[in-house]
Design a protein around this motif. Structure first.
Motif, PDB file in Angstrom:
ATOM      1  N   MET A  51       0.812  -1.219   0.000  1.00 55.71           N
ATOM      2  CA  MET A  51       0.000   0.000   0.000  1.00 55.71           C
ATOM      3  C   MET A  51       0.851   1.277   0.000  1.00 55.71           C
ATOM      4  O   MET A  51       1.854   1.366   0.699  1.00 55.71           O
ATOM      5  N   LYS A  53       1.143   4.659   1.345  1.00 57.20           N
ATOM      6  CA  LYS A  53       0.542   5.359   2.486  1.00 57.20           C
ATOM      7  C   LYS A  53       0.171   6.803   2.130  1.00 57.20           C
ATOM      8  O   LYS A  53      -0.825   7.342   2.637  1.00 57.20           O
ATOM      9  N   LEU A  56      -3.369   7.128   1.009  1.00 57.61           N
ATOM     10  CA  LEU A  56      -4.358   7.057   2.089  1.00 57.61           C
ATOM     11  C   LEU A  56      -4.327   8.355   2.914  1.00 57.61           C
ATOM     12  O   LEU A  56      -5.374   8.878   3.303  1.00 57.61           O
ATOM     13  N   VAL A  73     -10.529   1.349  11.290  1.00 54.09           N
ATOM     14  CA  VAL A  73      -9.921   0.265  10.510  1.00 54.09           C
ATOM     15  C   VAL A  73     -10.606   0.220   9.141  1.00 54.09           C
ATOM     16  O   VAL A  73     -11.832   0.191   9.062  1.00 54.09           O
ATOM     17  N   LYS A  75     -10.340  -1.715   5.132  1.00 56.06           N
ATOM     18  CA  LYS A  75      -9.696  -2.868   4.510  1.00 56.06           C
ATOM     19  C   LYS A  75      -9.840  -2.821   3.000  1.00 56.06           C
ATOM     20  O   LYS A  75     -10.569  -1.993   2.453  1.00 56.06           O
ATOM     21  N   TRP A  76      -9.121  -3.742   2.353  1.00 53.53           N
ATOM     22  CA  TRP A  76      -9.083  -3.789   0.886  1.00 53.53           C
ATOM     23  C   TRP A  76      -9.835  -5.008   0.379  1.00 53.53           C
ATOM     24  O   TRP A  76      -9.700  -6.097   0.935  1.00 53.53           O
ATOM     25  N   VAL A 285      -6.045  -1.736   7.454  1.00 51.95           N
ATOM     26  CA  VAL A 285      -5.242  -0.595   7.903  1.00 51.95           C
ATOM     27  C   VAL A 285      -5.896   0.038   9.118  1.00 51.95           C
ATOM     28  O   VAL A 285      -7.082   0.371   9.098  1.00 51.95           O
ATOM     29  N   LYS A 286      -5.107   0.207  10.175  1.00 56.10           N
ATOM     30  CA  LYS A 286      -5.595   0.895  11.375  1.00 56.10           C
ATOM     31  C   LYS A 286      -5.221   2.361  11.258  1.00 56.10           C
ATOM     32  O   LYS A 286      -4.067   2.694  11.023  1.00 56.10           O
ATOM     33  N   VAL A 287      -6.209   3.225  11.429  1.00 56.68           N
ATOM     34  CA  VAL A 287      -5.923   4.661  11.401  1.00 56.68           C
ATOM     35  C   VAL A 287      -6.112   5.173  12.827  1.00 56.68           C
ATOM     36  O   VAL A 287      -7.241   5.281  13.304  1.00 56.68           O
ATOM     37  N   TRP A 291      -2.276   9.531  13.783  1.00 57.64           N
ATOM     38  CA  TRP A 291      -2.220   9.647  12.318  1.00 57.64           C
ATOM     39  C   TRP A 291      -3.181  10.753  11.858  1.00 57.64           C
ATOM     40  O   TRP A 291      -2.823  11.642  11.092  1.00 57.64           O
TER      41      TRP A 291
END
Ligand code: ADP
Ligand code: MG
Length: 481
Positions: A51, A53, A56, A73, A75-76, A285-287, A291
């Motif tokens: 990915m 980043k 995102l 969270v 996801k793809w 992915v945890k945001v 962040w």
């Protein structure tokens, strides 16, 4: 029975990043076909996606600008379909856990600005997710060629609620969204380069009804004006059908901007079953809060917030703010010159009239322009303090624009300083009176305007340097005298 249109937009925006969404191949436009590729883009056996980043980050930025909920969270998922524009036979997207939900885009309602700020409404969003763009097929001369340069470019999809009610509102939505993306540095949204693309969902229902009508999805709307024209056409088409007692069928239609007509591409029965499932090659992915906070610290002021502030802080009217707003650089230029000169309204006028006219005439962007905010502030001061006349200031501005020279230095070099020398002014006024006996008689006879001919004479003799206020006084005194 009168009908009202209901419109929801699905907008794709390419995210400006150096590399692609899941690999380090460069993202770009206008390169020779199939040069922006690598084994991941081409889906060669054994490759794995990683990915990007930065992509995102930028979608989170958009989400924060639009007041969306950022998923803790995301996801793809794989969206499976077979078509030569995707060598993997699936597209990596986000299905049930998109990065952003909710939020809204503030739009300026169409029609003449009814107050100094225009009228606004917030159009709610359903979601924003991130996916990868696909390649491009070129059909020519009986052949189809595929170019994978675009494949894998980070692409966000912004889905609005069905909350727009005219083609003009859809136009305003896209205009506002585009500007927000540009202010955020997230995308240039150049529709000619395919950086922003829009599908429009249109239905009609009896005015005041709650239930949504059957929608038609319009595809291939590749400019904001075509979106407006396509929707207007579709509203007319649907209204005619339901008014004649007919029923809409759910379908996808292709609008042709050249001919102003549309045709059915596929009906709901043929709609794809994409068999979405989580991509096993990519981690969710945890945001976290840190962040988000890092991105929040970099959020720009939104365009309409800037417009409101310019009105509150500088009393800048709509006629000026509406021309500054589309260019964030121009807004910054304005603010700097306004602060330096203490004369925001004069600065606003200079930018909206003279600077934009010269930029347009020279066909250059603000970044390439030699006039600096300090120059404009200096020019405004020269006029305010009576050093040069407003008319000469216009010429000085053009000089500044062409050479980049400071206004004070142009004025000094060309001897443009307004003269207040009594002897000189007296002499010019006497000549003006002698040369215009008819105007003198008219003025004495009560024609107030007749004095202008003499003023004009003095201005010509003095090459614009005579102080107009003093000239007026001297002429009146002499004629009365
Ligand atoms: P689909 O399942 O066909 O993708 P969605 O419900 O996900 O449809 O909506 C896609 C887009 O269509 C959204 O922008 C939504 O606002 C819009 N939309 C949905 N239903 C309607 C309708 N009846 N009329 C107009 N727009 C609609
Ligand atoms: Mg949908």
């Amino acid at each position: 029975m009168p009908y009202e249109p209901v419109i929801g937009l699905e907008v794709h925006v390419q995210v400006k990043t150096r590399s692609k969404m899941f690999t380090r191949a460069a993202a770009g436009y206008g390169e020779p076909p199939n040069t922006l590729t690598d084994p991941v883009v081409l889906a060669l056996p054994g490759v794995l996606p990683v990915m990007n980043k930065a992509a995102l980050d930028r979608v989170i930025k958009v989400g924060l600008m639009l007041g969306c909920e950022i998923a803790p969270v995301c996801k793809w998922d794989r969206k499976n379909y077979f078509y030569p524009d995707s060598p993997k036979n699936y597209q990596i997207s986000q299905y049930d856990q998109p990065i952003c939900t909710g939020g809204a885009v503030e739009i300026e309602l169409p029609g003449p600005a009814r107050n100094l700020l225009g009228e606004h409404r917030r159009i709610p969003l359903t979601r924003i997710h991130l996916e990868e763009d696909v390649g491009k097929l070129n059909h020519a001369g009986g052949e189809s060629l595929v170019d994978y340069n675009r494949a894998g470019t980070p692409l966000m999809e912004i889905v609005s609620e069905p909350a727009l009610h005219s083609a003009e509102e859809a136009f305003a939505f896209l205009t506002a969204l585009r500007l927000i993306m540009i202010y955020g540095g997230v995308s240039d949204c150049d529709m000619e380069k395919g950086q922003m693309r829009c599908d429009a969902n249109v239905s009609v229902r009896p005015v005041g009804g709650q239930k949504l009508g059957t929608k038609v999805e319009l595809k291939n709307l590749n400019s904001i004006s075509f979106v407006r024209a396509g929707i207007a056409h579709e509203i007319k088409r649907q209204t005619a059908i339901v008014e004649a007692g007919g029923a809409m069928v759910q379908e996808t239609r292709d609008y042709d901007g050249q001919t102003g007509t549309s045709q059915s591409l596929r009906s709901k029965e043929m709609a794809h079953d994409y068999r979405y499932f989580p991509d096993p090659d990519l981690m969710p992915v945890k945001v976290d809060a840190a962040w988000k906070a890092g991105i929040r610290a970099e959020l720009p002021e939104l365009p309409f917030d800037k417009q409101r502030r310019f009105f509150a802080e500088y009393q800048l009217p709509y006629t000026i703010t509406s021309v500054l707003l589309p260019d964030r650089g121009l807004c910054d230029f304005f603010e700097e010159a306004a602060k330096l000169s203490g004369r925001p309204q004069a600065v606003g006028n200079w930018i909206a009239n003279d600077l934009l006219r010269e930029l347009g005439g020279a066909r250059i962007a603000l970044a390439a322009c030699q006039v600096r905010p300090a120059h404009l502030a200096g020019l405004v001061k020269l006029v305010e303090t009576g050093v040069i006349s407003g008319n000469l200031a216009k010429e000085v501005f053009v000089g500044m624009f062409q050479s980049g020279e400071a206004p004070e230095s142009i004025v000094a070099r060309q001897g443009l300083r307004q003269t207040t020398d009594a002897g000189e002014l007296d002499q010019w006024c006497a000549e003006a009176i002698a040369a215009n006996p008819k105007s003198v008689a008219d003025f004495k006879g009560g024609k107030e305007n007749a004095i202008n001919a003499m003023k004009g004479f003095v201005m010509k003799q003095s090459k614009g340097k005579a102080n107009p206020k003093l000239v007026d006084e001297i002429l009146r005194r002499k004629i009365a005298g």
